[in-house]
Design an enzyme around this catalytic site. Structure first.
Site, short mmCIF file in Angstrom:
data_model
loop_
_atom_site.label_atom_id
_atom_site.label_comp_id
_atom_site.label_asym_id
_atom_site.label_seq_id
_atom_site.Cartn_x
_atom_site.Cartn_y
_atom_site.Cartn_z
N GLY A 77 57.37 44.21 8.68
CA GLY A 77 57.10 45.28 9.65
C GLY A 77 57.66 44.91 11.02
N ALA A 78 57.66 43.61 11.30
CA ALA A 78 58.15 43.18 12.61
C ALA A 78 59.64 43.49 12.76
CB ALA A 78 57.88 41.69 12.80
N GLY B 22 32.73 46.51 39.70
CA GLY B 22 32.26 47.84 39.33
C GLY B 22 33.45 48.75 39.04
N GLY B 23 33.24 50.03 39.27
CA GLY B 23 34.29 51.00 38.98
C GLY B 23 35.54 50.77 39.82
C1 HXC Z 1 28.56 48.50 52.39
C2 HXC Z 1 29.01 46.25 52.23
C3 HXC Z 1 29.28 46.38 50.86
C4 HXC Z 1 29.17 47.68 50.28
C5 HXC Z 1 29.56 44.33 51.40
N1 HXC Z 1 29.18 44.97 52.51
N2 HXC Z 1 29.62 45.17 50.36
N3 HXC Z 1 28.66 47.31 53.00
N4 HXC Z 1 28.80 48.70 51.08
N5 HXC Z 1 29.44 47.90 49.00
C6 HXC Z 1 29.01 44.40 53.84
C7 HXC Z 1 27.80 43.50 53.95
O1 HXC Z 1 26.67 44.24 54.26
C8 HXC Z 1 28.22 42.59 55.09
O2 HXC Z 1 28.03 43.27 56.30
C9 HXC Z 1 29.70 42.45 54.91
O3 HXC Z 1 30.11 43.55 54.10
C10 HXC Z 1 30.09 41.18 54.20
O4 HXC Z 1 29.32 41.04 53.03
P1 HXC Z 1 28.58 39.70 52.64
O5 HXC Z 1 27.58 40.04 51.59
O6 HXC Z 1 28.10 39.01 53.87
O7 HXC Z 1 29.79 38.86 52.04
P2 HXC Z 1 29.76 37.82 50.85
O8 HXC Z 1 28.61 36.90 50.98
O9 HXC Z 1 31.12 37.23 50.83
O10 HXC Z 1 29.55 38.68 49.52
C11 HXC Z 1 30.53 39.59 49.09
C12 HXC Z 1 29.95 40.50 47.99
C13 HXC Z 1 28.63 41.14 48.47
C14 HXC Z 1 29.73 39.66 46.72
C15 HXC Z 1 31.03 41.54 47.68
O11 HXC Z 1 28.84 41.72 49.77
C16 HXC Z 1 28.13 42.19 47.55
O12 HXC Z 1 27.55 41.89 46.50
N6 HXC Z 1 28.31 43.45 47.95
C17 HXC Z 1 27.84 44.58 47.20
C18 HXC Z 1 28.64 44.76 45.95
C19 HXC Z 1 28.24 45.98 45.22
O13 HXC Z 1 27.24 46.00 44.49
N7 HXC Z 1 28.98 47.06 45.47
C20 HXC Z 1 28.78 48.34 44.88
C21 HXC Z 1 29.39 48.22 43.50
S1 HXC Z 1 29.26 49.71 42.63
P3 HXC Z 1 27.72 42.50 57.68
O14 HXC Z 1 27.49 43.59 58.68
O15 HXC Z 1 26.51 41.66 57.42
O16 HXC Z 1 28.93 41.69 57.98
C22 HXC Z 1 30.69 50.41 42.94
C23 HXC Z 1 30.87 51.67 42.23
C24 HXC Z 1 32.27 52.11 42.32
O17 HXC Z 1 31.48 49.93 43.66
C25 HXC Z 1 32.44 53.18 41.29
C26 HXC Z 1 33.80 53.72 41.31
C27 HXC Z 1 33.94 54.64 40.14
#
Ligand code: HXC
Length: 517
Positions: free
Chosen positions: A407-408, A172-173
């Site tokens: 040009g290069a 993402g971002g």
């Molecule tokens: C809060 C999060 C989290 C998040 C993971 N966790 N991502 N908590 N916010 N964004 C937590 C999980 O709940 C979990 O907690 C622990 O971290 C480990 O995650 P798992 O899913 O068990 O790990 P894994 O299977 O390795 O998967 C990793 C992952 C997945 C692929 C990154 O966690 C995931 O898809 N997370 C969400 C990604 C996402 O959509 N993020 C937002 C993107 S938008 P527990 O307590 O169970 O250990 C964004 C916008 C930014 O980021 C913009 C900036 C401009």
């Protein structure tokens, strides 16, 4: 137990709790393979015992979705400062075992503090990224945190070197902070970067792609160029960062660090006199040439597998760090294309921002022809390279080994773009284009009328080659300062860099230029 001892014990307990991160189980899961924990990564990156942690006990303030009861010291990022080979650096390392390393308002504040310290004190900042992105429970507060970090990345750009290591997810971002930084390192098989992941892509475009194919280290180090280095594992990645840091100054007001070398600056490289193939159409490895002339054959290549038709990286001459830019005749005959122009331009701008002289080795038949290149904007992207060379005020030394066409010629650190010392080998061919192409154009009618077209073409080509395929016309005009025996290459570059050591040059005062992005 006296009161003081009790208080010391409490501190020890608090520290021990913070060191546990997300707890034993999550740490065990995280460490599968050769992955290191966030703290181990800092220990590997920094000189032993040099890390000083800040904000160890900081926790989030989120009340949503039961988060009020779930706080972990440090809130998913370890921040502080330390040393690399004795030089100060500021660091942060996201801890995936704590809320997936996700970006909370609090985590952002910790990173902002480090960024500001780095800028104020003029030392590089290294961010180790391993995060699930914005902390979902916090909503826009987390997004605001990211945006604040981006702003600081932009403010720090060109002020202190910024380095990102991607050691897990970056989606993402969240990808935009690393992308603004100067160098991005990724780890093969365990890190990935993308704006939208495979599931979203499948829904929107029906393409099926794995995470690794979409945004793994291999992809970004070869196809997109987002990553400058692809490491084998965490340890390799962190050691490469240490190696890179050896070439960089702490900030834009510092000179890059000189080192002692045993390599004689006046060393003649005799084998270079016979290094180039007799046939100008035959390729050779420009990297081999570079390694023969730099100190102790040590060349740290950047973007090794992306746009390999141009080679960039750091080396030293008589202990002085330089940025090397070189056409690579082994790939696409050394033609400049879109990717090569972008790669070299960004590197040149980094060197210029941080007072690192640029040494350019030229063997280029021109810009790569084709609809693909034209339709994708080689005009704009090629101009980036020309712009970068033109605006650079650091010492610029150019060595033309063979072809330097069209040009290069103008673009590749020519005298006209403020090249300070422009050298050419006797084998240099400085012309508008290759002889055959030139003859086909300027003698089209004569060739059509000739009784034996092939014989006539050969004769005219030979005449054109004799007239233009040499460095002497450019040397007569002063566009080339000296035509040198190749064996003198190292010696002349070392001497030139010494002569240019106190160079001062400026650009007109302006808010900023408008590089063709
Ligand atoms: C809060 C999060 C989290 C998040 C993971 N966790 N991502 N908590 N916010 N964004 C937590 C999980 O709940 C979990 O907690 C622990 O971290 C480990 O995650 P798992 O899913 O068990 O790990 P894994 O299977 O390795 O998967 C990793 C992952 C997945 C692929 C990154 O966690 C995931 O898809 N997370 C969400 C990604 C996402 O959509 N993020 C937002 C993107 S938008 P527990 O307590 O169970 O250990 C964004 C916008 C930014 O980021 C913009 C900036 C401009």
């Amino acid at each position: 137990m006296d009161l003081n001892q009790e208080k010391m014990n409490l501190l020890e307990q608090r520290n021990q709790k913070a060191f546990q991160g997300g707890g034993e189980e999550r740490v065990k899961k995280h460490k599968q393979g050769s992955r290191l924990t966030a703290r181990e990564r800092l220990q590997t990156l920094l000189d032993p015992g040099s890390f000083v942690e800040l904000d160890r006990f900081v926790t989030h303030r989120c009340q949503n979705f039961g988060m009020a009861d779930k706080t972990i010291d440090g809130d998913g990022v370890i921040t502080g400062w330390g040393r690399i080979n004795g030089k100060f650096v500021y660091v942060y390392s996201q801890d995936f075992t704590v809320f997936g390393g996700s970006m909370s308002r609090t985590q952002a504040n910790k990173i902002l503090k480090i960024q500001e310290l780095a800028m104020k004190n003029g030392a590089p900042i290294i961010g180790i990224n391993d995060s699930g992105g914005a902390r979902i429970q916090e909503g826009v507060e987390a997004l605001g945190g990211y945006a604040d970090i981006f702003l600081n990345n932009v403010m720090a750009s060109g002020v202190v070197p910024q380095i990102s290591a991607i050691m897990g997810p970056s989606a993402g971002g969240a990808v935009y902070s690393p992308s603004i930084t100067d160098f991005v390192f990724m780890v093969k098989d365990t890190s990935y970067m993308f704006v939208t992941g495979p599931d979203v892509i499948k829904t929107v475009t029906h393409e099926e792609v794995t995470k690794e194919e979409l945004g793994g280290a291999g992809t970004h180090a070869t196809k997109s160029g987002v990553a400058h280095f692809a490491a084998e594992d965490d340890k390799h990645c962190l050691l490469m960062i240490r190696e890179l840091l050896n070439f960089l100054p702490g900030n834009n007001m510092d000179d890059p660090p000189k080192v002692q070398t045993k390599d004689d600056p006046l060393r003649l490289v005799e084998e270079l006199n016979t290094f180039l193939p007799d046939n100008a159409k035959k390729p050779y490895d420009m990297k081999e040439l570079v390694k023969k002339v730099v100190d102790e054959s040590y060349f740290l290549e950047i973007h090794q597998n992306y746009a390999p038709n141009v080679v960039v990286g750091f080396a030293r001459f008589n202990g002085r760090p330089v940025g090397i830019v070189a056409n690579q005749p082994q790939v696409l005959a050394g033609c400049l294309n879109i990717d090569a122009s972008k790669k070299a331009a960004r590197f040149i701008r980094f060197c210029d921002a941080f007072n690192i002289p640029i040494v350019t080795f030229v063997d280029v038949p021109g810009f790569l022809p084709g609809t693909d290149q034209e339709w994708n904007g080689i005009i704009t992207h090629g101009a980036k390279l020309l712009y970068a060379y033109a605006e650079a005020t650091v010492p610029k030394v150019t060595v033309i080994t063979r072809k330097d066409y069209g040009g290069a010629y103008c673009v590749m650190s020519s005298k006209h773009l403020r090249g300070d010392v422009n050298l050419a080998y006797p084998s240099a061919e400085i012309a508008v284009m290759g002889a055959e192409g030139a003859v086909n154009i300027i003698f089209r009618e004569a060739l059509n009328k000739a009784s034996d077209t092939d014989a006539e073409r050969s004769k005219l080509t030979k005449e054109y080659e004799d007239k233009f395929n040499n460095p002497y016309i450019a040397a007569e005009l002063g566009y080339i300062d000296e035509v040198i025996e190749p064996s003198l290459t190292r010696r002349r570059i070392c001497e030139s860099l010494e002569m240019l050591e106190n160079k001062r040059d400026t650009n007109p005062s302006k808010k900023h230029g408008n590089i063709p992005l």
